[in-house]
Write a protein that holds these residues in place. Sequence first.
Motif, PDB file in Angstrom:
ATOM      1  N   LYS A   6       0.841  -1.175   0.000  1.00 41.91           N
ATOM      2  CA  LYS A   6       0.000   0.000   0.000  1.00 41.91           C
ATOM      3  C   LYS A   6       0.890   1.244   0.000  1.00 41.91           C
ATOM      4  CE  LYS A   6      -4.356   1.165   2.054  1.00 41.91           C
ATOM      5  NZ  LYS A   6      -5.255   0.983   3.159  1.00 41.91           N
ATOM      6  N   THR A   7       0.765   1.940  -1.053  1.00 40.77           N
ATOM      7  CA  THR A   7       1.607   3.130  -1.173  1.00 40.77           C
ATOM      8  C   THR A   7       0.858   4.400  -0.816  1.00 40.77           C
ATOM      9  OG1 THR A   7       1.062   3.279  -3.516  1.00 40.77           O
ATOM     10  CG2 THR A   7       3.087   2.126  -2.925  1.00 40.77           C
ATOM     11  N   ASP A   8      -0.485   4.244  -0.766  1.00 37.78           N
ATOM     12  CA  ASP A   8      -1.269   5.432  -0.422  1.00 37.78           C
ATOM     13  C   ASP A   8      -1.042   5.759   1.052  1.00 37.78           C
ATOM     14  OD1 ASP A   8      -2.256   5.285  -2.942  1.00 37.78           O
ATOM     15  OD2 ASP A   8      -4.121   4.282  -2.363  1.00 37.78           O
ATOM     16  N   LYS A   9      -0.836   6.979   1.268  1.00 39.33           N
ATOM     17  CA  LYS A   9      -0.662   7.416   2.642  1.00 39.33           C
ATOM     18  C   LYS A   9      -2.021   7.749   3.223  1.00 39.33           C
ATOM     19  CE  LYS A   9       3.937   9.164   2.179  1.00 39.33           C
ATOM     20  NZ  LYS A   9       4.846  10.252   2.420  1.00 39.33           N
ATOM     21  N   VAL A  10      -2.156   7.518   4.481  1.00 37.54           N
ATOM     22  CA  VAL A  10      -3.410   7.791   5.163  1.00 37.54           C
ATOM     23  C   VAL A  10      -3.536   9.296   5.282  1.00 37.54           C
ATOM     24  CG1 VAL A  10      -4.716   7.441   7.282  1.00 37.54           C
ATOM     25  CG2 VAL A  10      -3.185   5.652   6.447  1.00 37.54           C
ATOM     26  N   LYS A  11      -4.677   9.749   4.803  1.00 36.46           N
ATOM     27  CA  LYS A  11      -4.901  11.184   4.841  1.00 36.46           C
ATOM     28  C   LYS A  11      -5.455  11.629   6.188  1.00 36.46           C
ATOM     29  CE  LYS A  11      -5.748  11.466  -0.073  1.00 36.46           C
ATOM     30  NZ  LYS A  11      -6.667  11.713  -1.144  1.00 36.46           N
ATOM     31  N   ASN A  12      -6.306  10.742   6.718  1.00 35.13           N
ATOM     32  CA  ASN A  12      -6.967  11.144   7.937  1.00 35.13           C
ATOM     33  C   ASN A  12      -6.988   9.942   8.882  1.00 35.13           C
ATOM     34  OD1 ASN A  12      -8.566  12.228   9.871  1.00 35.13           O
ATOM     35  ND2 ASN A  12     -10.263  12.749   8.517  1.00 35.13           N
ATOM     36  N   ILE A  13      -6.736  10.148  10.113  1.00 37.81           N
ATOM     37  CA  ILE A  13      -6.705   9.065  11.092  1.00 37.81           C
ATOM     38  C   ILE A  13      -8.082   8.471  11.299  1.00 37.81           C
ATOM     39  CG2 ILE A  13      -7.039  10.454  13.144  1.00 37.81           C
ATOM     40  CD1 ILE A  13      -4.560   7.656  12.943  1.00 37.81           C
ATOM     41  N   ASN A  14      -9.110   9.302  11.177  1.00 40.68           N
ATOM     42  CA  ASN A  14     -10.486   8.825  11.336  1.00 40.68           C
ATOM     43  C   ASN A  14     -10.864   7.842  10.216  1.00 40.68           C
ATOM     44  OD1 ASN A  14     -10.949  10.234  13.699  1.00 40.68           O
ATOM     45  ND2 ASN A  14     -11.621  12.080  12.596  1.00 40.68           N
ATOM     46  N   LYS A  20     -10.468   0.087   9.434  1.00 39.44           N
ATOM     47  CA  LYS A  20     -10.087  -1.028  10.296  1.00 39.44           C
ATOM     48  C   LYS A  20     -11.320  -1.637  10.968  1.00 39.44           C
ATOM     49  CE  LYS A  20      -5.643  -1.586  10.186  1.00 39.44           C
ATOM     50  NZ  LYS A  20      -5.017  -2.845   9.877  1.00 39.44           N
ATOM     51  N   LYS A  21     -12.231  -0.780  11.431  1.00 40.21           N
ATOM     52  CA  LYS A  21     -13.441  -1.275  12.070  1.00 40.21           C
ATOM     53  C   LYS A  21     -14.270  -2.092  11.087  1.00 40.21           C
ATOM     54  CE  LYS A  21     -14.411   2.021  15.749  1.00 40.21           C
ATOM     55  NZ  LYS A  21     -15.349   3.040  16.242  1.00 40.21           N
ATOM     56  N   ASN A  22     -14.416  -1.588   9.866  1.00 40.14           N
ATOM     57  CA  ASN A  22     -15.202  -2.299   8.854  1.00 40.14           C
ATOM     58  C   ASN A  22     -14.587  -3.666   8.552  1.00 40.14           C
ATOM     59  OD1 ASN A  22     -17.119  -0.319   8.619  1.00 40.14           O
ATOM     60  ND2 ASN A  22     -16.117   0.691   6.878  1.00 40.14           N
ATOM     61  N   LYS A  23     -13.279  -3.738   8.449  1.00 36.17           N
ATOM     62  CA  LYS A  23     -12.618  -5.020   8.197  1.00 36.17           C
ATOM     63  C   LYS A  23     -12.838  -5.975   9.366  1.00 36.17           C
ATOM     64  CE  LYS A  23      -8.919  -3.491   5.122  1.00 36.17           C
ATOM     65  NZ  LYS A  23      -7.481  -3.354   4.940  1.00 36.17           N
ATOM     66  N   TYR A  24     -12.784  -5.441  10.570  1.00 35.06           N
ATOM     67  CA  TYR A  24     -12.988  -6.261  11.757  1.00 35.06           C
ATOM     68  C   TYR A  24     -14.427  -6.791  11.794  1.00 35.06           C
ATOM     69  CZ  TYR A  24     -13.495  -7.563  16.636  1.00 35.06           C
ATOM     70  OH  TYR A  24     -13.759  -8.247  17.789  1.00 35.06           O
ATOM     71  N   LYS A  25     -15.406  -5.924  11.470  1.00 33.82           N
ATOM     72  CA  LYS A  25     -16.806  -6.342  11.450  1.00 33.82           C
ATOM     73  C   LYS A  25     -17.042  -7.408  10.387  1.00 33.82           C
ATOM     74  CE  LYS A  25     -18.966  -2.162  13.270  1.00 33.82           C
ATOM     75  NZ  LYS A  25     -19.851  -1.035  12.985  1.00 33.82           N
ATOM     76  N   LYS A  26     -16.426  -7.221   9.221  1.00 32.03           N
ATOM     77  CA  LYS A  26     -16.587  -8.204   8.148  1.00 32.03           C
ATOM     78  C   LYS A  26     -16.029  -9.559   8.572  1.00 32.03           C
ATOM     79  CE  LYS A  26     -16.566  -4.980   4.269  1.00 32.03           C
ATOM     80  NZ  LYS A  26     -15.816  -4.494   3.098  1.00 32.03           N
TER      81      LYS A  26
END
Length: 121
Positions: A6-14, A20-26
């Motif tokens: 993943k080369t995209d940098k996180v723009k926003n911590i939110n 991460k929450k969505n992946k965990y729920k899935k």
Amino acid sequence: MKKKIKTDKVKNINEYKKEKKNKYKKRKNRKIKKVILRFGLIIVCFLIIIINICGYSVVGNLKYDIYYLKKELRQEEIRLDELKAKVDTNSSIREIEEKAKEELNMDYLKKNQIRYIEVEN
């Protein structure tokens, strides 16, 4: 296989936290679905086994009933044969003749009652 980096940098911590929450729920939903599916399969197998056992018990009871009915039928047939033999031995020709004369008023034919028929060849 090469992993994608993943080369995209996180723009926003939110945004990162939501992702991460969505992946965990899935993942959690997938685990729950797997558990429910396994549990359902176990219940279905258990029900099939119970139905099979109940079927065998019913078949077994019916076989016992058939056996005892056949045994009873054999006994009744033997009894019937004994009664037929008893009737055959009790009725002799003289007894039959006496019953015919007394009860049915039958007697031997007289000569004037006999008619002869001529048959041509």
